[in-house]
Design an enzyme around this catalytic site. Structure first.
Site, PDB file in Angstrom:
ATOM      1  N   PHE A 149     -23.577  -3.709 -26.412  1.00  0.00           N
ATOM      2  CA  PHE A 149     -24.873  -3.672 -25.731  1.00  0.00           C
ATOM      3  C   PHE A 149     -25.636  -2.377 -25.987  1.00  0.00           C
ATOM      4  CE2 PHE A 149     -22.571  -1.076 -22.653  1.00  0.00           C
ATOM      5  CZ  PHE A 149     -23.532  -0.182 -22.256  1.00  0.00           C
ATOM      6  N   LYS A 173     -23.266 -12.036 -33.807  1.00  0.00           N
ATOM      7  CA  LYS A 173     -23.094 -12.355 -32.380  1.00  0.00           C
ATOM      8  C   LYS A 173     -23.406 -11.065 -31.614  1.00  0.00           C
ATOM      9  CE  LYS A 173     -20.893 -12.146 -29.035  1.00  0.00           C
ATOM     10  NZ  LYS A 173     -21.427 -11.489 -27.815  1.00  0.00           N
ATOM     11  N   GLU A 176     -24.367 -10.182 -25.195  1.00  0.00           N
ATOM     12  CA  GLU A 176     -25.061 -11.137 -24.318  1.00  0.00           C
ATOM     13  C   GLU A 176     -25.832 -10.425 -23.215  1.00  0.00           C
ATOM     14  OE1 GLU A 176     -21.925 -10.454 -24.658  1.00  0.00           O
ATOM     15  OE2 GLU A 176     -20.640 -11.137 -23.014  1.00  0.00           O
ATOM     16  N   ARG A 177     -25.619  -9.082 -23.085  1.00  0.00           N
ATOM     17  CA  ARG A 177     -26.288  -8.383 -21.992  1.00  0.00           C
ATOM     18  C   ARG A 177     -27.717  -7.990 -22.333  1.00  0.00           C
ATOM     19  NH1 ARG A 177     -21.770  -4.348 -19.766  1.00  0.00           N
ATOM     20  NH2 ARG A 177     -20.784  -4.544 -21.791  1.00  0.00           N
ATOM     21  N   SER A 226     -15.808  -1.927 -27.362  1.00  0.00           N
ATOM     22  CA  SER A 226     -14.775  -1.129 -26.682  1.00  0.00           C
ATOM     23  C   SER A 226     -13.426  -1.300 -27.386  1.00  0.00           C
ATOM     24  CB  SER A 226     -14.672  -1.574 -25.224  1.00  0.00           C
ATOM     25  OG  SER A 226     -14.346  -2.945 -25.180  1.00  0.00           O
ATOM     26  N   CYS A 281     -21.558   5.845 -28.197  1.00  0.00           N
ATOM     27  CA  CYS A 281     -20.165   6.086 -28.583  1.00  0.00           C
ATOM     28  C   CYS A 281     -20.011   7.483 -29.155  1.00  0.00           C
ATOM     29  CB  CYS A 281     -19.706   5.053 -29.582  1.00  0.00           C
ATOM     30  SG  CYS A 281     -20.537   5.227 -31.138  1.00  0.00           S
ATOM     31  N   GLU A 383     -12.629   6.397 -21.230  1.00  0.00           N
ATOM     32  CA  GLU A 383     -14.005   6.512 -21.726  1.00  0.00           C
ATOM     33  C   GLU A 383     -14.905   6.151 -20.551  1.00  0.00           C
ATOM     34  OE1 GLU A 383     -15.555   3.421 -24.343  1.00  0.00           O
ATOM     35  OE2 GLU A 383     -16.699   4.926 -25.428  1.00  0.00           O
TER      36      GLU A 383
HETATM   37  P1  NAD Z   1     -17.542  -4.722 -25.379  1.00  0.00           P
HETATM   38  O1  NAD Z   1     -16.276  -4.481 -26.100  1.00  0.00           O
HETATM   39  O2  NAD Z   1     -17.483  -5.170 -23.961  1.00  0.00           O
HETATM   40  O3  NAD Z   1     -18.403  -5.870 -26.142  1.00  0.00           O
HETATM   41  C1  NAD Z   1     -18.674  -5.793 -27.511  1.00  0.00           C
HETATM   42  C2  NAD Z   1     -18.846  -7.206 -28.054  1.00  0.00           C
HETATM   43  O4  NAD Z   1     -17.623  -7.929 -27.886  1.00  0.00           O
HETATM   44  C3  NAD Z   1     -19.921  -8.012 -27.344  1.00  0.00           C
HETATM   45  O5  NAD Z   1     -20.635  -8.758 -28.295  1.00  0.00           O
HETATM   46  C4  NAD Z   1     -19.132  -8.920 -26.400  1.00  0.00           C
HETATM   47  O6  NAD Z   1     -19.758 -10.153 -26.178  1.00  0.00           O
HETATM   48  C5  NAD Z   1     -17.833  -9.117 -27.157  1.00  0.00           C
HETATM   49  N1  NAD Z   1     -16.691  -9.289 -26.264  1.00  0.00           N
HETATM   50  C6  NAD Z   1     -16.479  -8.674 -25.073  1.00  0.00           C
HETATM   51  N2  NAD Z   1     -15.299  -9.062 -24.541  1.00  0.00           N
HETATM   52  C7  NAD Z   1     -14.745  -9.923 -25.422  1.00  0.00           C
HETATM   53  C8  NAD Z   1     -13.517 -10.654 -25.452  1.00  0.00           C
HETATM   54  N3  NAD Z   1     -12.634 -10.572 -24.468  1.00  0.00           N
HETATM   55  N4  NAD Z   1     -13.264 -11.445 -26.510  1.00  0.00           N
HETATM   56  C9  NAD Z   1     -14.147 -11.526 -27.523  1.00  0.00           C
HETATM   57  N5  NAD Z   1     -15.336 -10.867 -27.554  1.00  0.00           N
HETATM   58  C10 NAD Z   1     -15.626 -10.069 -26.520  1.00  0.00           C
HETATM   59  O7  NAD Z   1     -18.427  -3.402 -25.540  1.00  0.00           O
HETATM   60  P2  NAD Z   1     -19.803  -3.048 -24.845  1.00  0.00           P
HETATM   61  O8  NAD Z   1     -19.570  -2.760 -23.407  1.00  0.00           O
HETATM   62  O9  NAD Z   1     -20.860  -4.041 -25.207  1.00  0.00           O
HETATM   63  O10 NAD Z   1     -20.195  -1.689 -25.613  1.00  0.00           O
HETATM   64  C11 NAD Z   1     -19.741  -0.440 -25.210  1.00  0.00           C
HETATM   65  C12 NAD Z   1     -18.495  -0.027 -25.975  1.00  0.00           C
HETATM   66  O11 NAD Z   1     -18.761  -0.039 -27.386  1.00  0.00           O
HETATM   67  C13 NAD Z   1     -18.050   1.389 -25.674  1.00  0.00           C
HETATM   68  O12 NAD Z   1     -16.640   1.411 -25.598  1.00  0.00           O
HETATM   69  C14 NAD Z   1     -18.529   2.194 -26.876  1.00  0.00           C
HETATM   70  O13 NAD Z   1     -17.802   3.369 -27.146  1.00  0.00           O
HETATM   71  C15 NAD Z   1     -18.339   1.189 -27.961  1.00  0.00           C
HETATM   72  N6  NAD Z   1     -19.156   1.515 -29.124  1.00  0.00           N
HETATM   73  C16 NAD Z   1     -18.511   2.019 -30.216  1.00  0.00           C
HETATM   74  C17 NAD Z   1     -19.244   2.369 -31.326  1.00  0.00           C
HETATM   75  C18 NAD Z   1     -18.568   2.933 -32.532  1.00  0.00           C
HETATM   76  O14 NAD Z   1     -19.211   3.022 -33.548  1.00  0.00           O
HETATM   77  N7  NAD Z   1     -17.296   3.299 -32.491  1.00  0.00           N
HETATM   78  C19 NAD Z   1     -20.641   2.206 -31.334  1.00  0.00           C
HETATM   79  C20 NAD Z   1     -21.258   1.681 -30.207  1.00  0.00           C
HETATM   80  C21 NAD Z   1     -20.493   1.330 -29.101  1.00  0.00           C
END
Ligand code: NAD
Length: 499
Positions: A149, A173, A176-177, A226, A281, A383
């Protein structure tokens, strides 16, 4: 009937759905619209569209693909206001910050314009008598991206411009938020001349992701989000025989050395810790002060500078940062501050309970500074992903480096110092993927690649830049012989060599 954010499949926006989710404005808590959540059949439709578009797209000359990217870049610039408005509405990002996100995304499109050069391969003439050999980069086929998101526009642009110019077809994909900006941006590709089906977007949650992970037609998955989800995606995608890069979470430390230009370090820290509400991140979330005198001076100057932080809705460009993404996330971040206090840390500046006039139901948290944090505390291990800066006090640079190396994450880090020797030692030895020296957010430019170490990245290749070309192509090496007069040779049972 409220507006619905649909999918982009085969060049058409499709809004059919059996499940949907509210998209909220985090500055007000009010529902803006619904997002359709794709089921297995809808994701399969998108994969089919991509698979059908692939044969023609892989044979399209790279320069023609690059020209579409040139037009795409112009359209991104022409539509910047609309894109930033959507980022503000759904993510809460202040316009100046949203513009920066878009610009960083555009730079990846600019990199993709150089695809004809990047795809040239290698050629060797006369590796044997009348034998030539060359290596080329072939596209993988249908590839997918799953994005978080916090950068709804930039992170997808890390992925698909490179994937497309390499000759692949893509299924994205988004989160969704805050789904609307990613969909709008993908639609601009059609306007830029991309053939239908080459780029597809499915909105959804874990059900959509599971289909992308298990469908045999998807050759590779790029994920950013994450760490627990990144690890699941990597394990599942590779078990299904797919290539996968999964970028995860972070805990980025900044070392403040006793010789640092403290005024400058404090300004840099405030921007990098609290910008975008700490939901980056690469946000700096731990300041490691070397020596108590450094820590005391740092805390004093931070406190002063934090009094002028402006927190509010995206619509006011004077604000420094906006709300957190959701009520649940706000509660989680506040929980970390509470636990820090309970475990003996000192909350020096407290952002809890912030009320923004006219936005009382928004998910706002003020900038928070916590001193005397120790590595055993939960707030240090996790985090937090909010506008919270922890201060850990250590006695030496080596102690600071040991602390950083012992942490689960290894995304970004930085050192503030005037000592070139110390800085060089730090960048040489620290176990972190992206290092800044007097640079608080060392996010690589688009022609380098982005990736952390340890549990911040699962997979061998980083995102965007040269690694993206490696990730989205498969090397093939061809050896050919066309001797004058044709080939007349008896069977040779030895390993072919040149004597
Ligand atoms: P998230 O992991 O909750 O979601 C990321 C994606 O995964 C979304 O599209 C979501 O729909 C999908 N998803 C979530 N739960 C899932 C599951 N159980 N099974 C399959 N798909 C699933 O992350 P977020 O809250 O949207 O974003 C924040 C996180 O992303 C933080 O931890 C941040 O550090 C990380 N991030 C990392 C980088 C990097 O380059 N390392 C860059 C941006 C964000």
């Amino acid at each position: 009937m409220s507006e619905i954010v649909g999918h982009l499949i085969g060049g058409q926006v499709v809004t059919d759905h059996t499940r949907s989710l509210e998209v909220l404005n985090p500055a007000t808590g009010r529902c803006l619209r619904q997002v359709a959540l794709a089921d297995q059949a809808m994701v399969e439709r998108a994969i089919t569209a991509a698979a059908e578009a692939f044969p023609a797209w892989r044979n399209t000359p790279p320069i023609s693909r690059a020209r579409i990217m040139f037009r795409f870049k112009e359209l991104l610039q022409a539509n910047a206001d609309k894109i930033c408005q959507l980022l503000g509405e759904e993510h809460g990002k202040i316009t100046h910050d949203a513009k920066g996100e878009l610009q960083r995304g555009i730079e990846n499109v600019e990199f993709a314009c150089s695809a004809p050069h990047l795809l040239k391969g290698e050629h060797s003439k006369n590796v044997g008598p009348a034998i030539d050999s060359w290596s080329e980069h072939q596209p993988l086929g249908v590839v997918a991206g799953i994005t978080p998101f916090n950068f709804p526009v930039m992170v997808p642009l890390w992925m698909y411009p490179a994937a497309l110019v390499c000759g692949n077809c893509f299924v994205l994909k988004p989160s969704e938020r805050d789904p609307s900006a990613a969909l709008l941006v993908a639609q601009l590709l059609s306007e830029a001349g991309l053939p239908d089906g080459v780029m597809n977007v499915v909105n959804g949650d874990a059900e959509a992701v599971d289909t992308l992970l298990s469908d045999a037609r998807v050759e590779a998955i790029s994920f950013v989000g994450s760490t627990p989800v990144a690890q699941h995606i990597y394990t599942s995608a590779t078990a299904h025989g797919k290539r996968c890069q999964a970028l995860g979470g972070a805990k980025n430390h900044a070392i403040i050395m006793p010789d640092a230009d403290l005024d400058n370090a404090v300004s840099q820290l405030v921007g990098a810790a609290f910008g975008s509400s700490g939901e980056r991140c690469m946000a700096l979330s731990v300041a490691v002060a070397v020596g108590d005198a450094t820590a005391d001076a740092l805390i004093e100057k931070m406190q002063q500078q934090m009094t002028s932080l402006k927190v509010g809705p995206a619509t006011d460009d004077e604000n420094d940062f906006g709300p957190l993404i959701s009520a649940q996330h706000l509660a989680k971040v506040v929980g970390h501050i509470d636990s820090a206090e309970q475990q003996g840390a000192k909350v020096v500046v407290d952002g809890r309970g912030l009320r923004v006039q006219g936005h009382e139901d928004g998910y706002f948290l003020g900038g928070t500074l916590i001193d005397r944090v120790t590595p055993a505390m939960d707030c240090y291990q996790a985090e937090i992903f909010g506008p919270v800066l922890l201060v850990v006090r250590v006695n030496s640079m080596r102690d600071a480096m040991d602390l950083i190396d012992a942490h689960e994450y290894g995304n970004g880090t930085c050192i503030f110092t005037r000592d070139g020797e110390a800085a060089r030692f730090f960048s040489d030895h620290i176990k972190v993927g992206m290092v800044g020296i007097n640079v608080p957010l060392p996010v690589p430019v688009a022609y380098h690649s982005f990736g952390g170490w340890k549990r911040s990245l699962f997979g061998d290749l980083s995102a965007y830049g040269p690694d993206a070309v490696r990730f989205y192509t498969r090397r093939k090496t061809i050896t050919q012989r066309w001797p004058e007069g044709g080939i007349r040779e008896a069977a040779n049972f030895s390993m072919p060599t040149l004597d």
